[in-house]
Design a protein around this motif. Structure first.
Motif, PDB file in Angstrom:
ATOM      1  N   ALA A 130      -7.303  -0.417   3.689  1.00 28.56           N
ATOM      2  CA  ALA A 130      -6.459  -1.592   3.924  1.00 28.56           C
ATOM      3  C   ALA A 130      -6.989  -2.788   3.128  1.00 28.56           C
ATOM      4  CB  ALA A 130      -6.401  -1.918   5.416  1.00 28.56           C
ATOM      5  N   LEU A 131      -8.310  -2.961   3.138  1.00 32.15           N
ATOM      6  CA  LEU A 131      -8.909  -4.054   2.358  1.00 32.15           C
ATOM      7  C   LEU A 131      -8.628  -3.882   0.878  1.00 32.15           C
ATOM      8  CD1 LEU A 131     -12.537  -5.071   3.379  1.00 32.15           C
ATOM      9  CD2 LEU A 131     -10.417  -6.376   3.627  1.00 32.15           C
ATOM     10  N   GLU A 132      -8.736  -2.639   0.400  1.00 31.52           N
ATOM     11  CA  GLU A 132      -8.487  -2.370  -1.024  1.00 31.52           C
ATOM     12  C   GLU A 132      -7.062  -2.770  -1.409  1.00 31.52           C
ATOM     13  OE1 GLU A 132     -10.699  -1.225  -3.248  1.00 31.52           O
ATOM     14  OE2 GLU A 132     -12.291  -0.308  -2.056  1.00 31.52           O
ATOM     15  N   LEU A 133      -6.128  -2.588  -0.471  1.00 30.92           N
ATOM     16  CA  LEU A 133      -4.733  -2.949  -0.749  1.00 30.92           C
ATOM     17  C   LEU A 133      -4.590  -4.450  -0.995  1.00 30.92           C
ATOM     18  CD1 LEU A 133      -2.931  -0.684   1.842  1.00 30.92           C
ATOM     19  CD2 LEU A 133      -2.656  -0.558  -0.630  1.00 30.92           C
ATOM     20  N   LEU A 134      -5.466  -5.244  -0.374  1.00 37.03           N
ATOM     21  CA  LEU A 134      -5.396  -6.696  -0.559  1.00 37.03           C
ATOM     22  C   LEU A 134      -5.741  -7.108  -1.990  1.00 37.03           C
ATOM     23  CD1 LEU A 134      -6.976  -8.122   2.704  1.00 37.03           C
ATOM     24  CD2 LEU A 134      -4.562  -7.873   2.141  1.00 37.03           C
ATOM     25  N   LEU A 135      -6.391  -6.208  -2.729  1.00 38.83           N
ATOM     26  CA  LEU A 135      -6.731  -6.502  -4.126  1.00 38.83           C
ATOM     27  C   LEU A 135      -5.544  -6.233  -5.050  1.00 38.83           C
ATOM     28  CD1 LEU A 135     -10.252  -4.816  -4.247  1.00 38.83           C
ATOM     29  CD2 LEU A 135      -9.720  -7.222  -3.822  1.00 38.83           C
ATOM     30  N   GLN A 136      -4.513  -5.573  -4.518  1.00 35.47           N
ATOM     31  CA  GLN A 136      -3.342  -5.242  -5.327  1.00 35.47           C
ATOM     32  C   GLN A 136      -2.217  -6.215  -5.015  1.00 35.47           C
ATOM     33  OE1 GLN A 136      -2.365  -1.162  -4.472  1.00 35.47           O
ATOM     34  NE2 GLN A 136      -4.518  -0.539  -4.594  1.00 35.47           N
ATOM     35  N   ASN A 137      -1.225  -6.227  -5.882  1.00 36.46           N
ATOM     36  CA  ASN A 137      -0.068  -7.067  -5.614  1.00 36.46           C
ATOM     37  C   ASN A 137       0.828  -6.406  -4.582  1.00 36.46           C
ATOM     38  OD1 ASN A 137      -0.487  -9.317  -7.399  1.00 36.46           O
ATOM     39  ND2 ASN A 137      -0.140  -7.891  -9.072  1.00 36.46           N
ATOM     40  N   PRO A 138       1.375  -7.196  -3.661  1.00 35.52           N
ATOM     41  CA  PRO A 138       2.299  -6.628  -2.674  1.00 35.52           C
ATOM     42  C   PRO A 138       3.580  -6.138  -3.353  1.00 35.52           C
ATOM     43  CG  PRO A 138       2.180  -9.031  -2.462  1.00 35.52           C
ATOM     44  CD  PRO A 138       1.154  -8.631  -3.468  1.00 35.52           C
ATOM     45  N   ARG A 139       4.234  -5.192  -2.714  1.00 37.72           N
ATOM     46  CA  ARG A 139       5.520  -4.720  -3.252  1.00 37.72           C
ATOM     47  C   ARG A 139       6.612  -5.753  -2.998  1.00 37.72           C
ATOM     48  NH1 ARG A 139       4.059  -0.303  -0.452  1.00 37.72           N
ATOM     49  NH2 ARG A 139       5.741  -0.724   1.026  1.00 37.72           N
ATOM     50  N   ASN A 140       6.546  -6.386  -1.831  1.00 36.55           N
ATOM     51  CA  ASN A 140       7.559  -7.373  -1.464  1.00 36.55           C
ATOM     52  C   ASN A 140       7.449  -8.597  -2.376  1.00 36.55           C
ATOM     53  OD1 ASN A 140       9.037  -9.461  -0.209  1.00 36.55           O
ATOM     54  ND2 ASN A 140       8.729  -8.548   1.810  1.00 36.55           N
ATOM     55  N   GLN A 141       8.556  -8.928  -3.040  1.00 36.98           N
ATOM     56  CA  GLN A 141       8.556 -10.040  -4.001  1.00 36.98           C
ATOM     57  C   GLN A 141       8.328 -11.388  -3.329  1.00 36.98           C
ATOM     58  OE1 GLN A 141       9.138  -9.417  -7.516  1.00 36.98           O
ATOM     59  NE2 GLN A 141       8.656  -7.404  -6.699  1.00 36.98           N
ATOM     60  N   LYS A 142       8.535 -11.450  -2.006  1.00 37.12           N
ATOM     61  CA  LYS A 142       8.375 -12.725  -1.302  1.00 37.12           C
ATOM     62  C   LYS A 142       6.926 -12.969  -0.889  1.00 37.12           C
ATOM     63  CE  LYS A 142      13.041 -12.677   0.605  1.00 37.12           C
ATOM     64  NZ  LYS A 142      13.814 -12.367   1.825  1.00 37.12           N
ATOM     65  N   LEU A 143       6.063 -12.008  -1.202  1.00 40.01           N
ATOM     66  CA  LEU A 143       4.656 -12.134  -0.805  1.00 40.01           C
ATOM     67  C   LEU A 143       3.766 -12.219  -2.033  1.00 40.01           C
ATOM     68  CD1 LEU A 143       4.556  -9.536   2.101  1.00 40.01           C
ATOM     69  CD2 LEU A 143       4.694 -12.019   2.275  1.00 40.01           C
ATOM     70  N   LEU A 144       2.594 -12.805  -1.839  1.00 40.85           N
ATOM     71  CA  LEU A 144       1.646 -12.986  -2.937  1.00 40.85           C
ATOM     72  C   LEU A 144       0.279 -12.461  -2.549  1.00 40.85           C
ATOM     73  CD1 LEU A 144       2.443 -16.752  -3.630  1.00 40.85           C
ATOM     74  CD2 LEU A 144       3.233 -14.819  -5.001  1.00 40.85           C
ATOM     75  N   LYS A 145      -0.391 -11.890  -3.526  1.00 42.84           N
ATOM     76  CA  LYS A 145      -1.783 -11.491  -3.348  1.00 42.84           C
ATOM     77  C   LYS A 145      -2.623 -12.770  -3.247  1.00 42.84           C
ATOM     78  CE  LYS A 145      -4.463 -10.299  -6.851  1.00 42.84           C
ATOM     79  NZ  LYS A 145      -5.405  -9.661  -7.756  1.00 42.84           N
ATOM     80  N   VAL A 146      -3.551 -12.821  -2.308  1.00 40.83           N
ATOM     81  CA  VAL A 146      -4.369 -14.039  -2.196  1.00 40.83           C
ATOM     82  C   VAL A 146      -5.822 -13.869  -2.603  1.00 40.83           C
ATOM     83  CG1 VAL A 146      -3.047 -15.378  -0.548  1.00 40.83           C
ATOM     84  CG2 VAL A 146      -4.596 -13.633   0.289  1.00 40.83           C
ATOM     85  N   LEU A 147      -6.309 -12.637  -2.615  1.00 38.11           N
ATOM     86  CA  LEU A 147      -7.717 -12.492  -2.995  1.00 38.11           C
ATOM     87  C   LEU A 147      -7.867 -12.859  -4.466  1.00 38.11           C
ATOM     88  CD1 LEU A 147      -9.085  -9.363  -1.131  1.00 38.11           C
ATOM     89  CD2 LEU A 147      -9.168 -11.749  -0.486  1.00 38.11           C
ATOM     90  N   PRO A 148      -8.894 -13.670  -4.792  1.00 36.03           N
ATOM     91  CA  PRO A 148      -9.045 -14.142  -6.173  1.00 36.03           C
ATOM     92  C   PRO A 148      -9.226 -13.001  -7.169  1.00 36.03           C
ATOM     93  CG  PRO A 148     -10.472 -15.374  -4.668  1.00 36.03           C
ATOM     94  CD  PRO A 148      -9.887 -14.251  -3.880  1.00 36.03           C
ATOM     95  N   GLU A 149      -8.789 -13.229  -8.409  1.00 31.95           N
ATOM     96  CA  GLU A 149      -8.956 -12.249  -9.483  1.00 31.95           C
ATOM     97  C   GLU A 149     -10.422 -11.850  -9.569  1.00 31.95           C
ATOM     98  OE1 GLU A 149      -6.971 -10.314 -11.328  1.00 31.95           O
ATOM     99  OE2 GLU A 149      -5.474 -11.387 -10.181  1.00 31.95           O
ATOM    100  N   GLY A 150     -10.657 -10.574  -9.794  1.00 34.69           N
ATOM    101  CA  GLY A 150     -12.037 -10.127  -9.981  1.00 34.69           C
ATOM    102  C   GLY A 150     -12.766  -9.799  -8.687  1.00 34.69           C
ATOM    103  N   THR A 151     -12.139 -10.127  -7.546  1.00 36.68           N
ATOM    104  CA  THR A 151     -12.769  -9.820  -6.259  1.00 36.68           C
ATOM    105  C   THR A 151     -12.889  -8.308  -6.107  1.00 36.68           C
ATOM    106  OG1 THR A 151     -11.840 -11.803  -5.234  1.00 36.68           O
ATOM    107  CG2 THR A 151     -12.571 -10.060  -3.743  1.00 36.68           C
TER     108      THR A 151
END
Length: 146
Positions: free
Chosen positions: A41-62
């Motif tokens: 689940a944590l690893e998924l936070l490093l990827q972009n969400p499928r839903n266009q209305k949502l944004l990835k928040v973990l900083p690049e390179g994390t």
């Protein structure tokens, strides 16, 4: 579409930022079964969400260096990019912390989350929020419907 309840897959609820950067919202991801679903689940936070209305928040390179769950506390260890590449103000920090904590507390065995950076406790990620202690789920920043 993936077959629901297929033995090879599992459903994980992960939290990404809303487009207005005010809240986090859940996205259900179907991923291959793993012995470490919380880490997946944590690893998924490093990827972009499928839903266009949502944004990835973990900083690049994390990167996730490790995840240990002990006595209902998840110790999530990240590399220092989570601090160095944070950018943004208090809202960004709240969303990063909120997405990590709410994603991990979806698991019944996790009541609180201790965020670690390079294996150590830190007082804060970008100076606005105290993360030196384990954090509980924060329902108030979750937006249920987009």
């Amino acid at each position: 579409a993936a077959v629901t309840g297929s033995p090879e897959n599992m459903h994980l609820t992960v939290y990404y930022a809303t487009a207005d950067a005010m809240n986090v919202a859940p996205e259900i991801c179907i991923v291959p079964k793993t012995a470490q679903p919380a880490k997946a689940a944590l690893e998924l936070l490093l990827q972009n969400p499928r839903n266009q209305k949502l944004l990835k928040v973990l900083p690049e390179g994390t990167k996730i260096k490790g995840l240990v769950i002990k006595d209902h506390i998840a110790y999530a260890d990240f590399n220092d990019k989570i601090i160095k590449n944070m950018g943004g103000g208090s809202a960004t920090e709240m969303l990063v912390v909120g997405s990590i904590v709410n994603t991990l507390t979806e698991f019944p065995e996790v009541l609180k989350v201790q965020i670690l950076v390079e294996g150590k406790k830190v007082d804060t990620l970008s100076g606005h929020m105290d993360i030196s202690e384990p954090l509980s789920r924060s329902e108030q920043i979750i937006k249920k419907s987009l």
